[in-house]
Design a protein around this motif. Structure first.
Motif, PDB file in Angstrom:
ATOM      1  N   THR A  12      19.722 -52.708 -15.256  1.00  0.00           N
ATOM      2  CA  THR A  12      21.065 -52.193 -14.968  1.00  0.00           C
ATOM      3  C   THR A  12      21.119 -50.659 -15.044  1.00  0.00           C
ATOM      4  O   THR A  12      22.093 -50.061 -14.604  1.00  0.00           O
ATOM      5  CB  THR A  12      22.084 -52.777 -15.949  1.00  0.00           C
ATOM      6  OG1 THR A  12      21.506 -52.751 -17.267  1.00  0.00           O
ATOM      7  CG2 THR A  12      22.423 -54.209 -15.593  1.00  0.00           C
ATOM      8  N   MET A  13      20.089 -50.022 -15.582  1.00  0.00           N
ATOM      9  CA  MET A  13      20.060 -48.550 -15.627  1.00  0.00           C
ATOM     10  C   MET A  13      19.599 -47.974 -14.286  1.00  0.00           C
ATOM     11  O   MET A  13      19.784 -46.784 -14.030  1.00  0.00           O
ATOM     12  CB  MET A  13      19.097 -48.068 -16.713  1.00  0.00           C
ATOM     13  CG  MET A  13      19.407 -48.499 -18.123  1.00  0.00           C
ATOM     14  SD  MET A  13      21.035 -48.029 -18.710  1.00  0.00           S
ATOM     15  CE  MET A  13      20.997 -46.274 -18.556  1.00  0.00           C
ATOM     16  N   ALA A  22      30.076 -58.451 -18.726  1.00  0.00           N
ATOM     17  CA  ALA A  22      29.102 -58.811 -17.688  1.00  0.00           C
ATOM     18  C   ALA A  22      28.555 -60.222 -17.896  1.00  0.00           C
ATOM     19  O   ALA A  22      27.800 -60.711 -17.061  1.00  0.00           O
ATOM     20  CB  ALA A  22      27.958 -57.797 -17.662  1.00  0.00           C
ATOM     21  N   PHE A  76      30.779 -51.822 -13.675  1.00  0.00           N
ATOM     22  CA  PHE A  76      30.268 -51.311 -14.950  1.00  0.00           C
ATOM     23  C   PHE A  76      29.551 -49.991 -14.735  1.00  0.00           C
ATOM     24  O   PHE A  76      28.898 -49.790 -13.710  1.00  0.00           O
ATOM     25  CB  PHE A  76      29.271 -52.298 -15.553  1.00  0.00           C
ATOM     26  CG  PHE A  76      29.852 -53.643 -15.853  1.00  0.00           C
ATOM     27  CD1 PHE A  76      29.930 -54.616 -14.864  1.00  0.00           C
ATOM     28  CD2 PHE A  76      30.337 -53.927 -17.104  1.00  0.00           C
ATOM     29  CE1 PHE A  76      30.475 -55.856 -15.130  1.00  0.00           C
ATOM     30  CE2 PHE A  76      30.883 -55.163 -17.388  1.00  0.00           C
ATOM     31  CZ  PHE A  76      30.965 -56.125 -16.397  1.00  0.00           C
ATOM     32  N   ALA A 135      19.867 -49.705 -11.029  1.00  0.00           N
ATOM     33  CA  ALA A 135      20.204 -50.751 -10.052  1.00  0.00           C
ATOM     34  C   ALA A 135      20.818 -50.209  -8.777  1.00  0.00           C
ATOM     35  O   ALA A 135      21.004 -50.950  -7.814  1.00  0.00           O
ATOM     36  CB  ALA A 135      21.153 -51.759 -10.699  1.00  0.00           C
ATOM     37  N   SER A 136      21.197 -48.935  -8.749  1.00  0.00           N
ATOM     38  CA  SER A 136      21.933 -48.437  -7.587  1.00  0.00           C
ATOM     39  C   SER A 136      21.416 -47.059  -7.187  1.00  0.00           C
ATOM     40  O   SER A 136      21.179 -46.208  -8.055  1.00  0.00           O
ATOM     41  CB  SER A 136      23.421 -48.345  -7.938  1.00  0.00           C
ATOM     42  OG  SER A 136      24.080 -47.438  -7.085  1.00  0.00           O
ATOM     43  N   LEU A 138      28.392 -64.296 -15.030  1.00  0.00           N
ATOM     44  CA  LEU A 138      27.093 -64.632 -14.440  1.00  0.00           C
ATOM     45  C   LEU A 138      26.699 -66.072 -14.747  1.00  0.00           C
ATOM     46  O   LEU A 138      25.516 -66.433 -14.685  1.00  0.00           O
ATOM     47  CB  LEU A 138      26.015 -63.672 -14.955  1.00  0.00           C
ATOM     48  CG  LEU A 138      26.058 -62.256 -14.378  1.00  0.00           C
ATOM     49  CD1 LEU A 138      25.065 -61.343 -15.092  1.00  0.00           C
ATOM     50  CD2 LEU A 138      25.768 -62.236 -12.886  1.00  0.00           C
ATOM     51  N   SER A 139      27.675 -66.916 -15.068  1.00  0.00           N
ATOM     52  CA  SER A 139      27.353 -68.304 -15.401  1.00  0.00           C
ATOM     53  C   SER A 139      26.660 -68.965 -14.213  1.00  0.00           C
ATOM     54  O   SER A 139      26.964 -68.696 -13.056  1.00  0.00           O
ATOM     55  CB  SER A 139      28.611 -69.082 -15.786  1.00  0.00           C
ATOM     56  OG  SER A 139      29.496 -69.144 -14.699  1.00  0.00           O
ATOM     57  N   GLY A 182      20.186 -62.207 -17.024  1.00  0.00           N
ATOM     58  CA  GLY A 182      21.009 -61.237 -16.308  1.00  0.00           C
ATOM     59  C   GLY A 182      20.259 -59.961 -15.963  1.00  0.00           C
ATOM     60  O   GLY A 182      20.761 -59.120 -15.235  1.00  0.00           O
ATOM     61  N   LYS A 183      19.051 -59.809 -16.493  1.00  0.00           N
ATOM     62  CA  LYS A 183      18.226 -58.611 -16.251  1.00  0.00           C
ATOM     63  C   LYS A 183      16.774 -59.093 -16.200  1.00  0.00           C
ATOM     64  O   LYS A 183      16.111 -59.207 -17.219  1.00  0.00           O
ATOM     65  CB  LYS A 183      18.407 -57.594 -17.386  1.00  0.00           C
ATOM     66  CG  LYS A 183      19.819 -57.038 -17.536  1.00  0.00           C
ATOM     67  CD  LYS A 183      19.865 -55.857 -18.512  1.00  0.00           C
ATOM     68  CE  LYS A 183      20.454 -56.211 -19.835  1.00  0.00           C
ATOM     69  NZ  LYS A 183      20.656 -55.046 -20.725  1.00  0.00           N
ATOM     70  N   ILE A 207      26.524 -61.170 -20.367  1.00  0.00           N
ATOM     71  CA  ILE A 207      25.133 -61.144 -20.846  1.00  0.00           C
ATOM     72  C   ILE A 207      25.072 -60.716 -22.316  1.00  0.00           C
ATOM     73  O   ILE A 207      24.117 -60.076 -22.750  1.00  0.00           O
ATOM     74  CB  ILE A 207      24.239 -60.235 -19.969  1.00  0.00           C
ATOM     75  CG1 ILE A 207      24.872 -58.845 -19.744  1.00  0.00           C
ATOM     76  CG2 ILE A 207      23.959 -60.891 -18.639  1.00  0.00           C
ATOM     77  CD1 ILE A 207      23.965 -57.863 -19.020  1.00  0.00           C
ATOM     78  N   SER A 226      18.014 -55.283  -7.222  1.00  0.00           N
ATOM     79  CA  SER A 226      19.078 -55.971  -7.943  1.00  0.00           C
ATOM     80  C   SER A 226      18.550 -56.486  -9.281  1.00  0.00           C
ATOM     81  O   SER A 226      17.394 -56.912  -9.372  1.00  0.00           O
ATOM     82  CB  SER A 226      19.574 -57.149  -7.101  1.00  0.00           C
ATOM     83  OG  SER A 226      20.419 -57.974  -7.870  1.00  0.00           O
ATOM     84  N   PRO A 227      19.381 -56.498 -10.309  1.00  0.00           N
ATOM     85  CA  PRO A 227      18.913 -56.946 -11.630  1.00  0.00           C
ATOM     86  C   PRO A 227      18.408 -58.381 -11.659  1.00  0.00           C
ATOM     87  O   PRO A 227      17.565 -58.706 -12.495  1.00  0.00           O
ATOM     88  CB  PRO A 227      20.155 -56.790 -12.521  1.00  0.00           C
ATOM     89  CG  PRO A 227      20.930 -55.690 -11.887  1.00  0.00           C
ATOM     90  CD  PRO A 227      20.722 -55.861 -10.417  1.00  0.00           C
ATOM     91  N   THR A 228      18.898 -59.253 -10.761  1.00  0.00           N
ATOM     92  CA  THR A 228      18.483 -60.662 -10.858  1.00  0.00           C
ATOM     93  C   THR A 228      17.637 -61.080  -9.671  1.00  0.00           C
ATOM     94  O   THR A 228      17.843 -62.142  -9.070  1.00  0.00           O
ATOM     95  CB  THR A 228      19.714 -61.580 -11.008  1.00  0.00           C
ATOM     96  OG1 THR A 228      20.695 -61.201 -10.041  1.00  0.00           O
ATOM     97  CG2 THR A 228      20.289 -61.478 -12.396  1.00  0.00           C
ATOM     98  N   HIS A 265      16.135 -50.847 -18.771  1.00  0.00           N
ATOM     99  CA  HIS A 265      16.622 -52.133 -18.274  1.00  0.00           C
ATOM    100  C   HIS A 265      17.060 -52.035 -16.816  1.00  0.00           C
ATOM    101  O   HIS A 265      17.436 -50.970 -16.333  1.00  0.00           O
ATOM    102  CB  HIS A 265      17.795 -52.614 -19.132  1.00  0.00           C
ATOM    103  CG  HIS A 265      17.417 -52.922 -20.546  1.00  0.00           C
ATOM    104  ND1 HIS A 265      18.253 -53.561 -21.424  1.00  0.00           N
ATOM    105  CD2 HIS A 265      16.287 -52.677 -21.250  1.00  0.00           C
ATOM    106  CE1 HIS A 265      17.662 -53.702 -22.594  1.00  0.00           C
ATOM    107  NE2 HIS A 265      16.466 -53.160 -22.519  1.00  0.00           N
ATOM    108  N   ASN A 288      23.519 -68.472 -13.605  1.00  0.00           N
ATOM    109  CA  ASN A 288      22.262 -67.761 -13.380  1.00  0.00           C
ATOM    110  C   ASN A 288      21.186 -68.252 -14.343  1.00  0.00           C
ATOM    111  O   ASN A 288      21.449 -68.435 -15.531  1.00  0.00           O
ATOM    112  CB  ASN A 288      22.456 -66.253 -13.580  1.00  0.00           C
ATOM    113  CG  ASN A 288      23.017 -65.582 -12.345  1.00  0.00           C
ATOM    114  OD1 ASN A 288      22.287 -65.184 -11.451  1.00  0.00           O
ATOM    115  ND2 ASN A 288      24.324 -65.479 -12.290  1.00  0.00           N
ATOM    116  N   ILE A 344      29.537 -57.007 -10.420  1.00  0.00           N
ATOM    117  CA  ILE A 344      29.331 -58.466 -10.370  1.00  0.00           C
ATOM    118  C   ILE A 344      30.487 -59.101  -9.620  1.00  0.00           C
ATOM    119  O   ILE A 344      31.658 -58.760  -9.858  1.00  0.00           O
ATOM    120  CB  ILE A 344      29.243 -59.050 -11.794  1.00  0.00           C
ATOM    121  CG1 ILE A 344      28.016 -58.511 -12.520  1.00  0.00           C
ATOM    122  CG2 ILE A 344      29.191 -60.575 -11.749  1.00  0.00           C
ATOM    123  CD1 ILE A 344      27.951 -58.894 -13.983  1.00  0.00           C
TER     124      ILE A 344
END
Lengths: 634, 70
Positions: A459-460, A253, B64, A462-463, A582-583, A435-436, A255, A482-484, A457, A585, B43
């Motif tokens: 990402t746990m 990812a 993921f 996010a959906s 994620l470069s 990233g989070k 991160i 969204s995480p970001t 976090h 960000n 992503i």
């Protein structure tokens, strides 16, 4: 008769060699419970502001939680707290293992320690009897030998020993406390506080059963959770790969903290992954008291003399000694992990402080003349191991690094400050806020400095289709974010989850058991509390316990002069990530500061981040509210 | 064609999905036989995307499970 707890707190004055037992009421215990709640109460009541964290006036509290010792997976945790010598703020760190349940079975819900012994000692608590023993022959010894000696001396191999190694004795500012050689109250330098009191260990033996209010309900919850462990991918993943699974996942990812947080991707990540561990060094999967998840690892390496009894590296350690320092040899990391376990050093702060020094070396701010002839370059595994030894013993350049990266940068100067990535003086853990985004709030706002265990976090959750997200909806979080993105929804989600996770700390619950990180539903957590204690409680009340613990810690910090200016992040996090998916960000400093103010407002804290008088009273903390505006310079 | 990289069980698996137009992430999941419940986050083009966001034929998508800390 009390169910689930003892109504007894042990007080030990090491200066006066006095031992007393405080009987506490059910209402007191239900209000402060354990963990950070109990710690915050005693630190505010018993300590004046401005004291030296390494002096005799610091108060050190060991606090299991209300559910610690319940016959149910994950109910094993205990917290240790004091004024931190690393941050000068509220210090608190949790551990798993077996020590916490043993203390409750021995008849105590907490231990409050003050003063300083005139010479090294250890405490032995045996089913309610408490004695102070001479530890002169143990001082200077590493943790494996000390545990063996204590068990042999008292002729009981089942004694649980919480102790410090030479790192704590030498007051390394990020020294930790270990129990069973492989579970750690890792962060905030509480091992140094123990060392400053000449307290080598607390040995506990408890043979009594903790009375349970509703055996039938407890048994149902336990069987249900046990049956989910191999079915639910979250818990099954923890069993199969441990926390090490996060290495490749975070790397993929973009991160995975790499080269002192310069990058989010490590091209050698496979070499330090769960797969590499399983193939090269893993010998066993282990667990904590009563827990079927068994997320812990035990490893062996003949090349470096790594023994299984010291456990194995978790994700934080694989990253802090691996990708962060550009080291791709998992056996070197396992050795570094064992050294930290034997000397009792926090692996996160140790790795981050050495990575700081490596970046200084790369920038020619440090040379081999400064580092005792050691080529402290990124990727040099032997240099890593050599420096860990020097830090633990405070030898040569190790004496500088033993102060932590922030103080070390102040000693070194020459622009090194930009390479020390800390919040309130505590080094960043191995999770990337770029990233989070909720981690930006967690790291900045946490009363104990940068800490990744403040809330679930991004990402746990996010959906909407995610199991974890659906299961936290009973807290009133009905839409994912969204995480970001920083939004009011993100801040509210963080606020609710941080209060709920703070309750886990007060209750002694491992974050790897309940949703969203794992599979025990919120309803079952509440029912477990009812079944163990006999209380007719609710998620509302328990959330308030969590919030109260956060506010106690925040008021401790306010009293020490902390406010919004310390809830800040290192500059590097406002620069874009340089590699990986994620470069590009980065965090916007303006958006972050706005989100922080929104968080304060949601929590009913003022713009300086200090809880209002109304909030204190709402939480039943009128005794603090009565001093509001007087003792706390508000 | 879109490159779809799936992380699962400590492994990365690469799939190629032939596309002649932009499609949703949900469509991609069906093509690579992943249920929505298994997905923690995805992503694409250096940012997180949702199930209804579009994936272009030349994109790389990374999928993921929920990843946490520890």
């Amino acid at each position: 008769m009390a169910f689930g707890y003892n109504r007894r707190v042990l007080h030990v004055d090491l200066s006066a060699e006095r031992i007393e037992v405080e009987n506490v009421s059910d209402e007191f215990y239900r209000t402060y419970m354990g963990g950070s709640g109990l710690i915050g109460y005693y630190l505010l009541k018993m300590m004046k502001p401005g004291i030296d964290p390494l002096g005799p006036d610091n108060v050190l509290v060991f606090a299991p939680g209300a559910l610690t010792g319940a016959p149910l997976g994950g109910m094993c945790r205990f917290a240790v707290g004091a004024k931190s010598p690393l941050t000068n703020a509220f210090g608190q760190s949790e551990a798993g293992g077996f020590w916490g349940p043993e203390l409750k079975r021995a008849g105590f819900d907490g231990i409050v320690i003050r003063g300083k012994a005139s010479k090294p000692v250890y405490l032995y608590i045996n089913d309610g009897d408490v004695s102070i023993y001479d530890a002169g022959d143990l001082w200077g010894k590493k943790t494996g030998e000390v545990q063996d000696v204590i068990r042999d001396r008292h002729k009981d191999p089942a004694i649980r020993v919480a102790q410090i190694g030479p790192g704590g004795e030498n007051l390394v500012r990020y020294a930790c406390i270990t129990n069973e050689l492989k579970h750690f109250n890792g962060r905030n330098g509480l091992g140094a506080v123990m060392g400053s009191k000449n307290l080598k260990a607390i040995a506990v033996r408890g043979k009594k059963q903790i009375p349970i209010a509703d055996h039938k309900l407890m048994s149902e919850i336990s069987k249900k959770f046990g049956s989910t462990v191999m079915e639910n991918p979250l818990t099954k993943g923890l069993y199969e790969s441990g926390t090490a699974a996060s290495v490749l996942g975070n790397n993929a990812a973009g991160i995975l903290p790499t080269k002192n947080f310069r990058y989010g991707e490590f091209d050698k990540a496979e070499a330090i992954s769960a797969k590499a561990m399983n193939e090269k060094i893993l010998v066993a999967r282990e667990g904590c008291y009563a827990c079927p998840v068994r997320c812990k690892r035990a490893v062996k390496s003949d090349r470096y003399g790594v023994e299984p009894r010291f456990g194995g590296p978790e994700y934080e350690t694989l990253a802090s000694f691996g990708s962060l320092c550009l080291i791709d040899d998992i056996e070197v990391i396992a050795k570094a992990n064992q050294m930290c376990n034997e000397y009792t050093l926090d692996t996160i702060s140790t790795g981050m402080t050495i990575a700081f020094a490596m970046e200084c070396f790369e920038a020619n701010i440090l040379t081999e003349d400064d580092t005792d002839g050691i080529e402290l370059s990124f990727g040099n595994g032997e240099a890593l191991l050599a420096m860990i030894e020097k830090i633990a013993k405070r030898e040569g350049f190790g004496d500088v690094l033993a102060e932590g990266s922030k103080r070390a940068s102040e000693i070194i100067g020459k622009g090194s400050e930009k390479f020390a990535l800390t919040v309130k003086g505590q080094e960043l853990p191995m999770h990337e806020p770029r990233g989070k985004y909720s981690l930006a709030l967690a790291y900045a706002a946490s009363e104990r400095g940068a800490d990744h265990m403040v809330a679930a976090h991004d990402t746990m959750v996010a959906s909407k289709d995610q199991y974890g997200f659906r299961e936290i909806m009973p807290l009133g979080i009905l839409e994912p974010e969204s995480p970001t993105v920083f939004s009011n929804l993100k801040v509210r989600t963080f606020a609710y989850l941080s209060m709920w996770w703070s309750f886990f700390n007060a209750a002694g619950i491992c974050d790897f058991v309940p949703v969203p990180r794992s599979s025990m539903p919120i309803k079952d957590v509440v029912d477990a509390m009812c079944a163990f204690t006999g209380w007719q409680t609710s998620a509302f009340e328990l959330m308030k316990v969590g919030e109260r613990a956060l506010v106690l810690a925040r008021m401790f910090n306010a009293r020490e002069g902390f406010d919004v200016k310390e809830d800040a992040l290192p500059e590097r996090l406002f620069s874009p990530l340089e590699k990986g998916p994620l470069s590009g960000n980065s965090l916007s400093e303006e958006e972050f500061k706005e989100a922080l103010q929104i968080y304060y407002a949601m929590m009913n804290w003022n713009e300086r981040g200090i809880p209002t008088r109304g909030k204190l009273s709402e939480l039943g903390l009128d005794w603090i509210a009565e001093d509001y505006g007087q003792s706390y310079s508000i | 064609m879109a490159k779809v990289i799936v992380f699962s069980g400590d492994r990365l698996t690469e799939h190629i999905v032939e596309l002649d137009r932009a499609v949703t992430l949900g469509y991609i999941l069906n093509k690579v036989n992943i249920s929505r419940e298994e997905v923690g986050f995805a992503i694409c083009r250096s940012k997180y995307i949702c199930l209804d966001d579009l994936v272009n034929p030349e994109d790389e998508v990374r999928i993921f499970p929920p990843l946490g800390g520890g």
